[in-house]
Design a protein around this motif. Structure first.
Motif, mmCIF file in Angstrom:
data_model
loop_
_atom_site.group_PDB
_atom_site.id
_atom_site.type_symbol
_atom_site.label_atom_id
_atom_site.label_comp_id
_atom_site.label_asym_id
_atom_site.label_seq_id
_atom_site.Cartn_x
_atom_site.Cartn_y
_atom_site.Cartn_z
ATOM 1 N N LEU A 152 24.439 4.556 42.461
ATOM 2 C CA LEU A 152 24.460 5.389 43.662
ATOM 3 C C LEU A 152 23.440 6.518 43.576
ATOM 4 N N LYS A 153 23.020 7.011 44.742
ATOM 5 C CA LYS A 153 22.159 8.196 44.812
ATOM 6 C C LYS A 153 23.073 9.409 44.928
ATOM 7 N N VAL A 154 22.946 10.333 43.960
ATOM 8 C CA VAL A 154 23.972 11.366 43.768
ATOM 9 C C VAL A 154 23.347 12.760 43.707
ATOM 10 N N GLY A 155 24.077 13.728 44.249
ATOM 11 C CA GLY A 155 23.752 15.139 44.086
ATOM 12 C C GLY A 155 24.985 15.900 43.650
ATOM 13 N N ILE A 156 24.781 17.094 43.108
ATOM 14 C CA ILE A 156 25.898 17.966 42.705
ATOM 15 C C ILE A 156 25.692 19.342 43.310
ATOM 16 N N LEU A 157 26.730 19.865 43.954
ATOM 17 C CA LEU A 157 26.757 21.246 44.407
ATOM 18 C C LEU A 157 27.735 22.017 43.533
ATOM 19 N N ASP A 158 27.239 23.028 42.859
ATOM 20 C CA ASP A 158 28.076 23.889 42.019
ATOM 21 C C ASP A 158 28.640 24.986 42.913
ATOM 22 N N ALA A 159 29.885 24.811 43.357
ATOM 23 C CA ALA A 159 30.502 25.756 44.297
ATOM 24 C C ALA A 159 31.198 26.917 43.600
ATOM 25 N N ASP A 160 31.120 26.977 42.294
ATOM 26 C CA ASP A 160 31.738 28.078 41.551
ATOM 27 C C ASP A 160 30.742 29.236 41.499
ATOM 28 N N VAL A 161 30.751 30.058 42.529
ATOM 29 C CA VAL A 161 29.791 31.152 42.639
ATOM 30 C C VAL A 161 29.980 32.159 41.511
ATOM 31 N N TYR A 190 18.175 14.037 35.118
ATOM 32 C CA TYR A 190 18.917 12.783 34.915
ATOM 33 C C TYR A 190 19.075 11.989 36.209
ATOM 34 N N GLY A 191 18.156 12.200 37.150
ATOM 35 C CA GLY A 191 18.182 11.424 38.380
ATOM 36 C C GLY A 191 19.131 11.926 39.444
ATOM 37 N N ILE A 192 19.726 13.116 39.274
ATOM 38 C CA ILE A 192 20.613 13.668 40.297
ATOM 39 C C ILE A 192 20.102 15.037 40.746
ATOM 40 N N LYS A 193 20.280 15.335 42.023
ATOM 41 C CA LYS A 193 19.848 16.605 42.594
ATOM 42 C C LYS A 193 20.969 17.635 42.453
ATOM 43 N N VAL A 194 20.586 18.886 42.160
ATOM 44 C CA VAL A 194 21.578 19.903 41.819
ATOM 45 C C VAL A 194 21.250 21.223 42.510
ATOM 46 N N MET A 195 22.290 21.886 43.021
ATOM 47 C CA MET A 195 22.146 23.248 43.530
ATOM 48 C C MET A 195 23.280 24.093 42.971
ATOM 49 N N SER A 196 22.918 25.287 42.486
ATOM 50 C CA SER A 196 23.907 26.170 41.860
ATOM 51 C C SER A 196 23.457 27.608 42.004
ATOM 52 N N MET A 197 24.415 28.522 42.141
ATOM 53 C CA MET A 197 24.099 29.937 42.127
ATOM 54 C C MET A 197 23.484 30.327 40.783
ATOM 55 N N GLY A 198 23.756 29.542 39.748
ATOM 56 C CA GLY A 198 23.190 29.805 38.428
ATOM 57 C C GLY A 198 21.675 29.695 38.391
ATOM 58 N N PHE A 199 21.062 29.051 39.385
ATOM 59 C CA PHE A 199 19.606 28.983 39.465
ATOM 60 C C PHE A 199 19.021 30.231 40.118
ATOM 61 N N LEU A 200 19.855 30.991 40.817
ATOM 62 C CA LEU A 200 19.376 32.119 41.606
ATOM 63 C C LEU A 200 19.601 33.460 40.933
ATOM 64 N N VAL A 201 20.546 33.521 39.979
ATOM 65 C CA VAL A 201 20.812 34.768 39.269
ATOM 66 C C VAL A 201 20.828 34.483 37.776
ATOM 67 N N ASP A 202 20.638 35.524 36.971
ATOM 68 C CA ASP A 202 20.654 35.359 35.526
ATOM 69 C C ASP A 202 22.051 34.972 35.051
#
Length: 381
Positions: A152-161, A190-202
């Motif tokens: 499958l084509k997969v993404g992950i959203l990290d909703a734990d702000v 690893y072939g999956i798309k990811v978005m997380s608040m961890g990319f935006l803040v230290d």
């Protein structure tokens, strides 16, 4: 590059006129505490509930003003509708003009607004738990990777702000790129798309946000990201049943939820709270995973039921939802997670990876069955 200060932001916001067009929004006491991290500015504007829809241009004006400050990399501004006790709930603010294609239609009076699909995403699955410390994020990332391994084509959203973990679990560092209309390009590994608040803040930054700020951030990370075409988006939910969970459950067209629990009674009590929440907001529960189900001693091969065993299976049978599988407590899962090389990709032929792939297959079958489509045959090679 100069460091942006709270005083600079407030001074700039004094140029933004309030609804009365006489005083500015700072003098009117409409601006919340200003939070600044990595040159990105976050705050909310409190407006009268009955005027929440009309004052969206005010939010846009404040956001533009702050973005124009030298040294500011970005701004996230939300409207907080304040209402008096006994007043009717405020209508939802309309999204910014650039996001008009995602805006939910206004529901008739007394009905919940329709949930708007995310273009390109076939299914959205929430991975949740009633409490922290049960291995939910590790389960979520290996479930996503298991689905990817199953074709499958997969993404992950990290909703734990408040406690984002996907950057570490997936071994991703750096900042995502932003393209036209504030759209963010997700990170990838690893072939999956990811978005997380961890990319935006230290990593060590404490996110001290009220509910409206969390809700606004979640909707931006979901609807203003260039996800592309995905079969499934896995959402790693924060533990508990608070603002973030309700926002996702009420505003996002979730295909279903996977509940993660450990076997012991205390964890199951909290898992039931998560189950009840999803039932109340009419999100189907796809099943329960029993994490840390048992421990195999690496030196002797002896099995130990450290947290008990079978509690999650019994709970699934009691309430009539699928039991998705048992994930053992192993040193390899912990070590690979800490190293940013989850076990499904670091040891794809190992027994732990097999467990996650089987759980992923069962979850996808549930999604397909509930959507009225025939589940495809997945062959392990």
């Amino acid at each position: 590059m100069s460091t942006v200060t709270r005083d600079e932001v407030l001074e700039t916001l004094k140029t933004v006129r309030g609804p009365d067009l006489e005083r500015d929004i700072v003098a009117l006491g409409m601006v919340s505490d200003v939070f600044i991290s990595d040159a990105k500015v976050y705050f909310s504007i409190t407006v009268p509930a009955e005027r929440a829809n009309d004052l969206e241009p005010l939010r846009q004006a404040a956001e533009r003003a702050v973005k124009a400050i030298p040294g500011v990399k970005g701004a996230l501004v939300s409207l907080t509708a304040e209402r008096k006790a006994g007043a009717a709930p405020a209508p939802r603010p309309q999204p910014a003009a650039h996001a008009h294609s995602h805006a939910p239609a206004q529901a008739p009076s007394g009905q919940r607004p329709a949930k708007q699909n995310i273009p390109g995403i076939g299914a959205i699955i929430a991975v949740a738990s009633g409490k922290g410390g049960v291995g939910k994020s590790t389960t979520a990332v290996n479930l996503a990777l298991g689905m990817k391994a199953n074709g499958l084509k997969v993404g992950i959203l990290d909703a734990d702000v408040y406690g984002p973990s996907m950057p570490r679990l997936l071994g991703i560092s750096g900042r995502p790129q932003q393209i036209e209309n504030r759209i963010i390009v997700p990170m990838e590994n690893y072939g999956i798309k990811v978005m997380s608040m961890g990319f935006l803040v230290d990593e060590g930054t404490a996110m001290i946000w009220r509910g409206p700020m969390v809700q606004s951030a979640l909707m931006q990370m979901l609807r203003e990201v260039a996800w592309g075409d995905l079969d499934v988006l896995v959402v790693d939910m924060p533990p508990g049943t608070g603002d973030a969970q309700l926002t996702m459950a009420q505003q996002v067209p979730l295909s279903g939820a996977v509940i993660v629990s450990t076997p012991q009674d205390l964890a199951l009590i909290d898992a039931r709270k998560g189950l009840n929440m999803f039932n109340k907001v009419e999100v189907p529960v796809l099943g329960i995973v029993e994490n840390m189900s048992y421990f195999i001693a690496p030196d002797t091969g002896a099995r130990y039921d450290i947290f008990g065993h079978g509690g999650a299976r019994a709970e699934a049978e009691r309430i009539g939802v699928p039991f998705l599988g048992e994930v053992p407590l192993t040193i390899s899962i912990r070590e690979t997670s800490d190293a940013g090389t989850p076990v499904v990709v670091s040891d794809p032929e190992g027994p732990q990876a097999k467990v996650y792939r089987e759980i992923a297959e069962k979850v996808w079958e549930q999604v397909q069955t509930r959507s009225g489509r025939t589940a495809p045959s997945i062959v392990f090679e």
